[in-house]
Scaffold this motif. Structure first.
Motif, mmCIF file in Angstrom:
data_model
loop_
_atom_site.group_PDB
_atom_site.id
_atom_site.type_symbol
_atom_site.label_atom_id
_atom_site.label_comp_id
_atom_site.label_asym_id
_atom_site.label_seq_id
_atom_site.Cartn_x
_atom_site.Cartn_y
_atom_site.Cartn_z
ATOM 1 N N ILE A 85 -0.546 -4.855 5.971
ATOM 2 C CA ILE A 85 -1.044 -3.535 6.384
ATOM 3 C C ILE A 85 -2.562 -3.457 6.140
ATOM 4 O O ILE A 85 -3.330 -3.039 7.018
ATOM 5 N N LYS A 86 -2.973 -3.905 4.961
ATOM 6 C CA LYS A 86 -4.415 -3.844 4.628
ATOM 7 C C LYS A 86 -5.236 -4.751 5.545
ATOM 8 O O LYS A 86 -6.317 -4.394 5.987
ATOM 9 N N ASN A 87 -4.707 -5.940 5.826
ATOM 10 C CA ASN A 87 -5.472 -6.893 6.646
ATOM 11 C C ASN A 87 -5.490 -6.500 8.107
ATOM 12 O O ASN A 87 -6.480 -6.652 8.787
ATOM 13 N N GLU A 88 -4.350 -6.013 8.611
ATOM 14 C CA GLU A 88 -4.245 -5.916 10.070
ATOM 15 C C GLU A 88 -3.991 -4.528 10.634
ATOM 16 O O GLU A 88 -4.188 -4.311 11.822
ATOM 17 N N LEU A 89 -3.506 -3.590 9.823
ATOM 18 C CA LEU A 89 -3.120 -2.302 10.412
ATOM 19 C C LEU A 89 -4.026 -1.124 10.045
ATOM 20 O O LEU A 89 -4.124 -0.158 10.796
ATOM 21 N N VAL A 90 -4.662 -1.225 8.908
ATOM 22 C CA VAL A 90 -5.476 -0.089 8.430
ATOM 23 C C VAL A 90 -6.524 0.329 9.464
ATOM 24 O O VAL A 90 -6.816 1.520 9.626
ATOM 25 N N GLY A 91 -7.053 -0.631 10.188
ATOM 26 C CA GLY A 91 -8.071 -0.340 11.196
ATOM 27 C C GLY A 91 -7.574 0.590 12.299
ATOM 28 O O GLY A 91 -8.370 1.228 12.987
ATOM 29 N N TYR A 92 -6.265 0.683 12.468
ATOM 30 C CA TYR A 92 -5.709 1.560 13.511
ATOM 31 C C TYR A 92 -5.390 2.963 12.974
ATOM 32 O O TYR A 92 -4.940 3.831 13.715
ATOM 33 N N CYS A 93 -5.593 3.162 11.652
ATOM 34 C CA CYS A 93 -5.283 4.477 11.052
ATOM 35 C C CYS A 93 -6.534 5.345 11.057
ATOM 36 O O CYS A 93 -7.640 4.835 10.855
ATOM 37 N N GLN A 94 -6.323 6.658 11.228
ATOM 38 C CA GLN A 94 -7.461 7.569 11.195
ATOM 39 C C GLN A 94 -8.074 7.551 9.792
ATOM 40 O O GLN A 94 -7.338 7.744 8.809
ATOM 41 N N ASN A 95 -9.345 7.271 9.715
ATOM 42 C CA ASN A 95 -10.060 7.129 8.435
ATOM 43 C C ASN A 95 -9.371 6.130 7.504
ATOM 44 O O ASN A 95 -9.455 6.258 6.282
ATOM 45 N N GLY A 96 -8.680 5.162 8.058
ATOM 46 C CA GLY A 96 -8.016 4.125 7.252
ATOM 47 C C GLY A 96 -6.922 4.645 6.337
ATOM 48 O O GLY A 96 -6.552 3.993 5.365
ATOM 49 N N GLN A 97 -6.370 5.831 6.671
ATOM 50 C CA GLN A 97 -5.421 6.446 5.730
ATOM 51 C C GLN A 97 -3.960 6.040 5.941
ATOM 52 O O GLN A 97 -3.479 5.997 7.085
ATOM 53 N N TYR A 98 -3.305 5.777 4.840
ATOM 54 C CA TYR A 98 -1.853 5.562 4.867
ATOM 55 C C TYR A 98 -1.260 6.009 3.529
ATOM 56 O O TYR A 98 -1.978 6.168 2.542
ATOM 57 N N ILE A 99 0.057 6.265 3.535
ATOM 58 C CA ILE A 99 0.722 6.774 2.326
ATOM 59 C C ILE A 99 1.875 5.840 1.975
ATOM 60 O O ILE A 99 2.708 5.533 2.841
ATOM 61 N N CYS A 100 1.904 5.383 0.714
ATOM 62 C CA CYS A 100 3.007 4.510 0.293
ATOM 63 C C CYS A 100 4.139 5.368 -0.251
ATOM 64 O O CYS A 100 3.936 6.122 -1.206
ATOM 65 N N ASP A 101 5.291 5.236 0.362
ATOM 66 C CA ASP A 101 6.443 6.005 -0.105
ATOM 67 C C ASP A 101 7.655 5.084 -0.160
ATOM 68 O O ASP A 101 7.581 3.906 0.226
ATOM 69 N N GLN A 102 8.746 5.615 -0.657
ATOM 70 C CA GLN A 102 9.992 4.843 -0.740
ATOM 71 C C GLN A 102 11.158 5.811 -0.817
ATOM 72 O O GLN A 102 10.950 7.014 -0.946
ATOM 73 N N ILE A 103 12.362 5.267 -0.757
ATOM 74 C CA ILE A 103 13.552 6.116 -0.816
ATOM 75 C C ILE A 103 13.585 6.912 -2.118
ATOM 76 O O ILE A 103 13.304 6.368 -3.189
ATOM 77 N N GLY A 104 13.916 8.211 -1.992
ATOM 78 C CA GLY A 104 14.055 9.057 -3.168
ATOM 79 C C GLY A 104 15.444 9.704 -3.186
ATOM 80 O O GLY A 104 16.328 9.294 -2.426
ATOM 81 N N PHE A 105 15.589 10.696 -4.040
ATOM 82 C CA PHE A 105 16.953 11.228 -4.236
ATOM 83 C C PHE A 105 17.150 12.682 -3.860
ATOM 84 O O PHE A 105 18.219 13.238 -4.055
ATOM 85 N N GLY A 106 16.107 13.331 -3.349
ATOM 86 C CA GLY A 106 16.299 14.704 -2.913
ATOM 87 C C GLY A 106 15.525 15.706 -3.756
ATOM 88 O O GLY A 106 14.621 15.334 -4.511
ATOM 89 N N SER A 107 15.921 16.968 -3.632
ATOM 90 C CA SER A 107 15.159 18.045 -4.254
ATOM 91 C C SER A 107 15.373 18.051 -5.776
ATOM 92 O O SER A 107 16.375 17.542 -6.279
ATOM 93 N N GLN A 108 14.426 18.649 -6.463
ATOM 94 C CA GLN A 108 14.494 18.696 -7.937
ATOM 95 C C GLN A 108 14.004 20.045 -8.432
ATOM 96 O O GLN A 108 12.988 20.551 -7.928
ATOM 97 N N LYS A 109 14.684 20.575 -9.433
ATOM 98 C CA LYS A 109 14.224 21.799 -10.052
ATOM 99 C C LYS A 109 13.164 21.450 -11.091
ATOM 100 O O LYS A 109 13.369 20.538 -11.891
ATOM 101 N N LEU A 110 12.038 22.137 -11.050
ATOM 102 C CA LEU A 110 10.940 21.788 -11.965
ATOM 103 C C LEU A 110 10.865 22.786 -13.117
ATOM 104 O O LEU A 110 11.357 23.887 -13.022
#
Ligand code: PMV
Length: 360
Positions: free
Chosen positions: A335-360
Motif C-alpha cells: 500500500i505504501k509503495n504502490e497505492l498511497v499515491g492514488y489516495c487524496q492527500n495520501g490518506q488511508y485508515i488501518c482497521d480490522q474486524i471488531g466486535f460491535g458497540s460498547q458502553k463507555l
C-alpha cells in the motif's frame, strides 16, 4: 417468529428523571451487499458484513424529564458544537421509532456525537452514528424496564438502528453480522442483524481492512436514492437472487477458510453493486479513475506475489483493502509503495474486524 409488534414498548410504572449514557458503535463493511429496499427499511436481499474496530462513532445521550409530551425535543451536537444540519435526519429517525419508543417524548434529549475517523473522509458515518444512538436509547429503555433480557436489548437496538439507516443494524453486536432473512442462517431476519454464530475459520479472525481514501467529497447520489433506483431496475430480481446464493457460498467459505473463493465472492459483490448503479435509470458512477487504478494494482500484486489481498467498495470511490492478519506487513508495504499515491492527500485508515458497540 419475531415481528415488529414485539418491539413496541409496554408502559410500566418505572420512572427515570434524568441521566446520561455514552456508547460507541463501529462502522461495518459488507461482503455481500445490501442494495435495494422495500418499505420501512426492509432489505430486498440479505447481506453480511465484517464489523470494524477503529472507525466508530461515540455518542453521549443526556436526558431530562419534561412537562409536555406532545413533541420530540432535542439538541444535537457534533464534537461538542451545535449542528443544526444534522437535526432533520434525527427528527425523522425519532418519528420513525416513536411507536416502539413512546417514552422518548417524555424527555428533552441532548445528543453529542463524534467520529474517530476524519470528518468528510467519504466514510459513511450513518451506520455507526445510528447504531450508537440506538444503543443509548436502549440503555434508557432498559432503565425503564430493568427486566429486559440482554438478547432483547441487542435485538431491539439493531431493529431501531435499522430504522435509522439500514446497514446500521449490522453495527450493534458481533464480528460478522447477517441482516435479512436467509434460509440457511438460523434466526436471520429482515428486521434486525444477527451475529454469524457458525464456527469461523481462523484465517478470518483479525481480518484486516485498510481503507484507502480516494475521494473525500460529498457523494453525488445518496444511498437512499440508490436503493430506490433498484425498484425499476431491469436486473433487480436476478441480483437479489444472486445475493442469496453468494450468502450461502460465503457462509461455507467463512467456516472452511477457502480464501480464493472468499476473494472471488467479495470482489464480485463490490463490482456488482457498482454495476447496479451504472445500469439503473438514471445511471451513475461513484468510482473514480484512481479507484480503478487501485483495483488493477491489487490484482497484479495478488497474481505476482501470491498474497491473498482483495478489495471491496462501498457506495463511493474509497477502496477497502482486505487481507488476513498474517500478510498484513507485506500488504501495508505494498500500500505504501504502490497505492498511497492514488489516495487524496495520501490518506488511508488501518482497521480490522471488531466486535460491535460498547458502553463507555
Ligand atoms: O445503510 P445504507 O442505506 O446507507 O446503505 C448502505 C449500502 C451499502 O453500503 C452500499 C452496502 C451495504 O450493505 O452496506
Amino acid at each position: 417468529m419475531i415481528s415488529e409488534k414485539d418491539f413496541i414498548f409496554s408502559p410500566n410504572a418505572l420512572d427515570k428523571k434524568e441521566g446520561s449514557y455514552t456508547w460507541s458503535a463501529p462502522s461495518n463493511i459488507a461482503l455481500v451487499k445490501y442494495w435495494g429496499k422495500k418499505e420501512n427499511q426492509i432489505p430486498a436481499n440479505p447481506s453480511i458484513s465484517f464489523t470494524l474496530n477503529t472507525c466508530k462513532t461515540i455518542t453521549k445521550l443526556d436526558f431530562i424529564r419534561k412537562e409536555s409530551q406532545d413533541s420530540f425535543s432535542f439538541d444535537l451536537l457534533f464534537e461538542g458544537q451545535p449542528k443544526e444540519d444534522f437535526k432533520p435526519k434525527i427528527q425523522k429517525f425519532l418519528e420513525r421509532i416513536e411507536n416502539y419508543c413512546p417514552y422518548l417524548k417524555n424527555y428533552h434529549l441532548k445528543i453529542d456525537t463524534k467520529n474517530t475517523f476524519p470528518h468528510s473522509s467519504g466514510i459513511a458515518s450513518s451506520a455507526s452514528g445510528m447504531a450508537a444512538l440506538a444503543m443509548n436509547i436502549m440503555s434508557l429503555e432498559k432503565d425503564l424496564n430493568p427486566h429486559m433480557t440482554e438478547n432483547y436489548f441487542y435485538q431491539k437496538a439493531s431493529f431501531l438502528a435499522r430504522l435509522g439507516s439500514g446497514s446500521a443494524c449490522r453495527s450493534v453486536k458481533g464480528n460478522i453480522v447477517v441482516w435479512g432473512k436467509h434460509e440457511e442462517i438460523v434466526g436471520s431476519s429482515d428486521l434486525f442483524g444477527v451475529a454469524f454464530s457458525n464456527d469461523i475459520h481462523p484465517i478470518f479472525t483479525n481480518y484486516q481492512d485498510t481503507i484507502l481514501l480516494v475521494d473525500k467529497g460529498e457523494k453525488q447520489v445518496s444511498s437512499t436514492v440508490g436503493h430506490d433506483l433498484m425498484n425499476q431496475h431491469p436486473f433487480a430480481e436476478r441480483r437479489f437472487l444472486q445475493a442469496h446464493h453468494n450468502l450461502s457460498a460465503i457462509k461455507s467459505v467463512l467456516e472452511q477458510g477457502d480464501i480464493n473463493r472468499f476473494i472471488e465472492i467479495v470482489e464480485s459483490e463490490a463490482l456488482t453493486l457498482h454495476a447496479m448503479m451504472m445500469t439503473s435509470l438514471p445511471y451513475f458512477i461513484l468510482m473514480k479513475p484512481n479507484t480503478l487504478e487501485i483495483i488493477n494494482k491489487i490484482w497484479k500484486f495478488r497474481n505476482e506475489m501470491k498474497i491473498p489481498v482483495c478489495f471491496t467498495l462501498d457506495a463511493g470511490a474509497n477502496v477497502h483493502v482486505l487481507c488476513p492478519e498474517n500478510v498484513l506487513v507485506e500488504t501495508l508495504q505494498f500500500i505504501k509503495n504502490e497505492l498511497v499515491g492514488y489516495c487524496q492527500n495520501g490518506q488511508y485508515i488501518c482497521d480490522q474486524i471488531g466486535f460491535g458497540s460498547q458502553k463507555l
